[in-house]
Each structure stands twice: as C-alpha cells, then as structure tokens.
Design an enzyme around this catalytic site. Structure first.
Site, PDB file in Angstrom:
ATOM      1  N   ASP A 179      -0.023  -0.326  -5.031  1.00 29.65           N
ATOM      2  CA  ASP A 179      -1.482   0.028  -5.480  1.00 29.65           C
ATOM      3  C   ASP A 179      -1.728   1.618  -5.992  1.00 29.65           C
ATOM      4  OD1 ASP A 179      -1.273   1.252  -2.870  1.00 29.65           O
ATOM      5  OD2 ASP A 179      -3.187   1.025  -2.638  1.00 29.65           O
ATOM      6  N   CYS A 235      -5.706   4.387  -3.883  1.00 29.11           N
ATOM      7  CA  CYS A 235      -5.871   2.813  -3.764  1.00 29.11           C
ATOM      8  C   CYS A 235      -7.469   2.132  -4.069  1.00 29.11           C
ATOM      9  CB  CYS A 235      -6.886   2.473  -2.080  1.00 29.11           C
ATOM     10  SG  CYS A 235      -5.073   3.656  -0.932  1.00 29.11           S
ATOM     11  N   HIS A 256     -10.668  -2.667   0.630  1.00 27.41           N
ATOM     12  CA  HIS A 256     -10.664  -1.334   0.657  1.00 27.41           C
ATOM     13  C   HIS A 256     -11.452  -1.413  -0.678  1.00 27.41           C
ATOM     14  CE1 HIS A 256      -9.413   3.241   0.760  1.00 27.41           C
ATOM     15  NE2 HIS A 256      -9.802   2.897   1.485  1.00 27.41           N
ATOM     16  N   ASP A 307       0.366  -1.395  -0.174  1.00 25.97           N
ATOM     17  CA  ASP A 307      -0.249   0.415   0.286  1.00 25.97           C
ATOM     18  C   ASP A 307       0.935   0.898  -0.022  1.00 25.97           C
ATOM     19  OD1 ASP A 307      -1.947   1.975   0.126  1.00 25.97           O
ATOM     20  OD2 ASP A 307      -2.713   0.956   2.519  1.00 25.97           O
ATOM     21  N   ASP A 308       0.516   2.494  -0.720  1.00 25.16           N
ATOM     22  CA  ASP A 308       1.619   3.400  -0.875  1.00 25.16           C
ATOM     23  C   ASP A 308       2.927   3.705  -1.271  1.00 25.16           C
ATOM     24  OD1 ASP A 308      -1.342   4.418  -0.391  1.00 25.16           O
ATOM     25  OD2 ASP A 308      -0.845   5.506   0.733  1.00 25.16           O
TER      26      ASP A 308
END
Ligand SMILES: *[C@@H]1O[C@H](CO)[C@@H](O)[C@H](O)[C@H]1NC(C)=O
Length: 559
Positions: free
Chosen positions: A331, A65, A126, A25-26
């Site tokens: 993502d 995301c 998410h 993530d990120d």
C-alpha cells in the site's frame, strides 16, 4: 475499439477468470528478491514475477495506508473521494470514528458483482466501519461489494505488541505534557479560589469538569490495544485483542476456504488477501521466529512469502492457475523512521508518510495471468495501483462507471507488450489534500520526469522525519525541482533550473497540474474533526459493554 472488444473476447472465449489480489502493508520497494534484494528469501512472491509481468515504476496514490487503499479499490485519486486529510490525521486511526470510504464510490468488488462474482476480503481493511450510527456498517467491506470478510477493520499498531506506543513515539513527552497542562490549569484555579474570586463549590466543579476531557484523552491514547485490536468475521466480532502470532496462518486458512467454497459452487471469485504484515507491531508464528537474517522484520517477510505461497498452492491444487489473475503489491513504501522494524526502499528517496518522494509511493507491483499475459516480462513504464481497478473491470468483463472520473488506465496492452508507452501521460502525487509533485511521461522518447513542488520537513542533518512526516509541515519550494526519474530514480540531482529542458518540461507539467486541479470538484472530506472524533459508544466490545470484558477468542481458532 480494442478496449471494448477485449473484455468481450475474454468473456466469450474463456471461462470467467478468477482474481486474487495480494496487498502487503508497508512493504518497501527493495524488500523482495525479484526487486533486486539478494539477501532475503521471497521465492513465492518472486514466482509471480517469473510467471508474469513485473512493473518497476508502480505507484500508489498516497504514501499512507487509508488513502492509498481507497484509490486502489476505486481507481480514483483520494482527493476525488474525500479520503484525504486536511489536518494532521492522515489515516483512519480508530475504528470508532465515522470516517470511511463513502458507499457512493463504486469499488472494483462492486464491478465484479455486476458480473456475478463472489468476492472475499481477508485481512486489513482500514477504510472505516460505521457512518451515522452504531451498527450501520456503512463503511464495512460487506457494504463495499464483498460477500465475505475476515480481518481487522483498523490497522495493526505498535501498541498491540505492548512494547512501544504510537503516541509516545510521536511525542515522547506526551503524557508529561498533558499532565503539565492539567496541573498548571488546576493551580491557576486554586489561586483564584484562594483569592476568593471563586467559591469552593465552583472550584471543585471546575476541576472536575476539566479533568474529564483530560482523562478521556489520556485513556483513549493509552488503550489502543483494548480499543482497536480486534477481528471481525463478516459483521461479527470474533477476536479481541488480536493474537498477532499465528494471524498470518489464520488469514491463509480463511483465504483457502474461500477459494475452495467458490470453486465448489462453480463461482468465479475475486479474493483480496490484505496482509497485516509488514506493519509494526511485528510478530510471527513460532516457526518463523529468528529464522531470517533481518530480525523481526525479516522473519515477517519470510512468513509473508510463505503465506502468499500457500494461496498460490491452493490455486494450483484446484487447477485454477492458468485462468487466475494474480497481483501482488504494497500500500505504500517502507517506514524508515522505525529502523530495523521498517522496510527497505532500495535506492529510492524517502519512505512511508513522506509525501512525494518515490520511496513512499513506488512499490512492488507484479501480475501474472498465464492465459493472457506473457511470462517474465518487465516494464519500466509508470503504472499506478489505480490501474488495477481497470484491470479487474476488464477481466470480469464490465464497463467502467461512466458517471465519474476514473484515474486508473488500461494497462493490459502495456503488460502484453502490445504497447511500449505508459497510458499515463501525467500522474499526480499528493500528501494529504495537497498536490506536491507530478510525473510526466512524454508520448515519445524514453524518459519519465518528475516535478516536485513540496518536500517533507526532515529532521535537520537526516533523511528522516521524527516518527512520521506531517503534510502540514511540508516545505513549499520557491523553485520546483525537476528530476529525470529514468536516470536518477533516487532523486539526487535536480535538473539545472536555468536549462532549456527545465523550462520546457516544467511548463508542460505545471499546465497539467492546473488542468488536473480544475477536474477536482468540491468533495466532503472524510477527515473532518466531526468525523474523526472518537465516538466511544461505537467501541466494538465482543463480550459485554465497553470497557468491561472486551475479550474473546474465535471458537474456530481456539487457543
Ligand atoms: C534486503 O531487505 C532487507 C529487509 O528489509 C534489508 O534490511 C536489506 O538491506 C536488503 N538487502 C539488499 C541487498 O537489498
């Protein structure tokens, strides 16, 4: 022909391959050793590149995301599935909304299901929870092709660390503004009352009615941790709030058990390990605290690498390595606005939420599959996270759905080195529902071009937005800018718009944009106010009724 023959050959020559997909993530483009970062330690992730193929121009369908993940799972631009914002909200901010990936979409897990795979999803989802009513779980992973789920339906948030709050980092004076509006309106009502325009009962009633929504909004944003920090195992709430320290270890444990169970049952499996790292709030287990050179972020990066290593070790121990397709990606790019808690995008421009600049959409992408792919190969050709849809479908031996447009392409020939040119001639870059740039890889030559029509509205004198960029404030360029992404990956020097090259290339790209737009039908947005509106009665609360006693600890992982 080869396209149809390949899945067939795979299916009869080999046992069905297993598939493990790692999604960070990120994580930024410049955060890994194998992407040129000489000062971090990511040996396990780097080993995937060493044993497989590294893609240096691997692109997400969005710089945030929710839309990016929807595209990865469906192989389709989010604009086709309704997973794009029309307003300010670009991600599924709270799990008690009815926004989510429509169940009419065919995820790669549903593709694998057709080939009798057992599918697990561990970590951050998410992509929604309920659709029509509390408990319908229409957007839940188990209704999108997965057989096992352990993780968070929503996302990690700064609020979970009890340090900063997302809403006050967006608007530092937010509480004050809300209170001022309330106070001014109340004073106005008081004046009306004093001037005898309204009676005492009306005055008190109006004050009361007006205070309810204000209090509601305040409590909603002030209690993100209570309301959004929880873990599910399948449909059951098992932990609330999430204990961030040690979460990676629990995800690893769940992943290992999933692999072990599938192997015991002699089932080919598809496992998605969707890590909660590197999103803020960053917290690691004690043994990683203060161990890196880069503060909390670096510690989490080393814990992420360790986690990937643990899963790889499992595959090795069970002798599944050669026939397992392993993929690692992120993502979207690093979140630059949050400083040292955010990722590093190398020399690319911009980051998470910025829309079209490569820093937000160009991410690490590495694949190994020892039985099929070469070792240590690098491709600089543009590829997309959506291509994983095609890759999974081909690996499990199932044809693509024929009733809808799939935007992913077959990259196996490129990864194997049988083809030199990306199967994507054009790629389209969106911010929310607005197309802001397109990439063009001519069928001959070596260059990749990018035509940018909109830019993020940066804080003057900086390369950043305030906390996130909002697509709504993006600036339309009077003359689109053309970049040669091959020699100028940082998008620093646009091609002179009087040049012959500019005219030729931009013509071709504008025409492709036109054609692409025609191919998009009318799709219901998942980000309408009606869908996003918080539905308080849907609030997951593991021990009673919200807001009382919403706290529990998974007996499997006691304190
Ligand atoms: C490596 O990554 C860290 C963590 O994001 C970053 O702070 C640093 O600038 C990067 N260093 C290099 C040499 O790329």
């Amino acid at each position: 022909m080869a396209r149809y023959l390949f899945p067939f050959l795979i299916a009869c020559v080999f046992a069905k391959p297993n598939i493990v997909l790692f999604i960070a993530d990120d994580l930024g483009y410049g955060d890994l050793g194998c992407y040129g970062n000489s000062s971090v330690r990511t040996p396990n992730i780097d080993s995937i590149a060493r044993d497989g193929v590294k893609m240096t121009q691997h692109l997400t369908a969005a710089s945030t995301c929710t839309p990016s993940r929807s595209a990865l799972l469906t192989g389709r631009y989010p604009i086709r599935t309704g997973m794009v914002a029309t307003g300010l909200m670009r991600v599924n901010t709270w799990p008690y909304s009815s926004c989510g990936l429509p169940s009419s979409e065919v995820t790669f897990a549903e593709q694998a299901k057709l080939a009798s795979y057992t599918n697990g999803y561990i970590g951050k989802w998410h992509l929604g929870l309920h659709k029509e009513s509390l408990g319908d779980f229409m957007h839940h992973p188990l209704n999108q092709g997965f057989d096992y789920f352990y993780g968070t339906i929503g996302t990690n948030l700064d609020d979970f660390g009890h340090e900063t709050k997302v809403i006050t980092s967006l608007r530092p004076y937010w509480y004050w503004e809300l209170f001022s509006i309330w106070a001014v309106t109340s004073v106005a009502l008081w004046c009306l009352f004093r001037a005898n325009y309204i009676g005492a009962i009306t005055f008190i009633t109006l004050i009361f009615i007006w205070s309810v929504p204000v209090t509601f909004v305040y409590l909603l944003f002030d209690n993100f941790t209570l309301m959004s920090s929880f873990l599910h195992r399948n449909y059951d709430l098992v932990e609330q709030p999430i204990r961030l320290a040690g979460l990676s270890q629990r995800l690893v444990q769940e992943g290992k058990e999933f692999i072990q169970n599938a192997t015991n049952q002699r089932q080919p499996f598809l496992l998605v390990m969707s890590w909660v790292h590197m999103h803020v709030f960053i917290r690691t287990a004690e043994q990683f605290e203060g161990k890196s050179k880069f503060g909390r972020y670096g510690d989490a990066l080393e814990e992420l690498d360790w986690s990937v290593g643990e899963i790889l070790k499992s595959l090795k121990d069970l002798e599944l390595e050669d026939n397992t397709l392993v993929y690692f990606t992120s993502d979207n790019g690093g979140h630059l606005e949050i400083g040292t808690d955010g990722g590093y995008n190398g020399r690319l421009k911009g980051g998470k939420t910025h829309g079209a600049p490569d820093g937000g959409i160009r991410v690490p992408g590495i694949i190994k599959w020892p039985d099929v792919l070469p070792r240590g190969k690098v491709t600089d050709e543009p590829t997309s996270l959506m291509d994983i849809y095609n890759l999974v479908s081909s690996a499990v031996g199932v044809n693509l759905p024929s009733d809808r447009k799939i935007d992913g392409r077959d990259i196996i020939p490129l990864l194997k080195g049988d083809q030199d040119v990306s199967p994507h001639e054009f790629m389209f870059h969106y911010c929310g529902n607005r197309l802001e740039a397109a990439r063009y890889r001519p069928r001959d030559g070596l260059k990749t071009w990018k035509l940018v029509t909109h830019e993020p509205n940066l804080v003057p004198g900086t390369n950043l937005c305030k906390f996130v960029c909002s697509c709504n404030y993006d600036v339309a360029l009077a003359t689109p800018k053309l970049y040669d992404m091959t020699s100028d990956p940082g998008e620093t020097t646009p091609i002179d718009n009087d040049s012959k090259t500019y005219k030729e290339i931009s013509q071709i790209i504008l025409k492709a944009i036109e054609n692409h737009k025609i191919s998009i039908g009318n799709v219901e947005t998942q980000f309408s106010w009606r869908k996003l509106a918080p539905k308080l009665t849907w609030q997951p609360c593991c021990n009673g009724t919200f807001p009382f006693n919403c706290q529990c600890t998974d007996p499997k992982y006691p304190l």
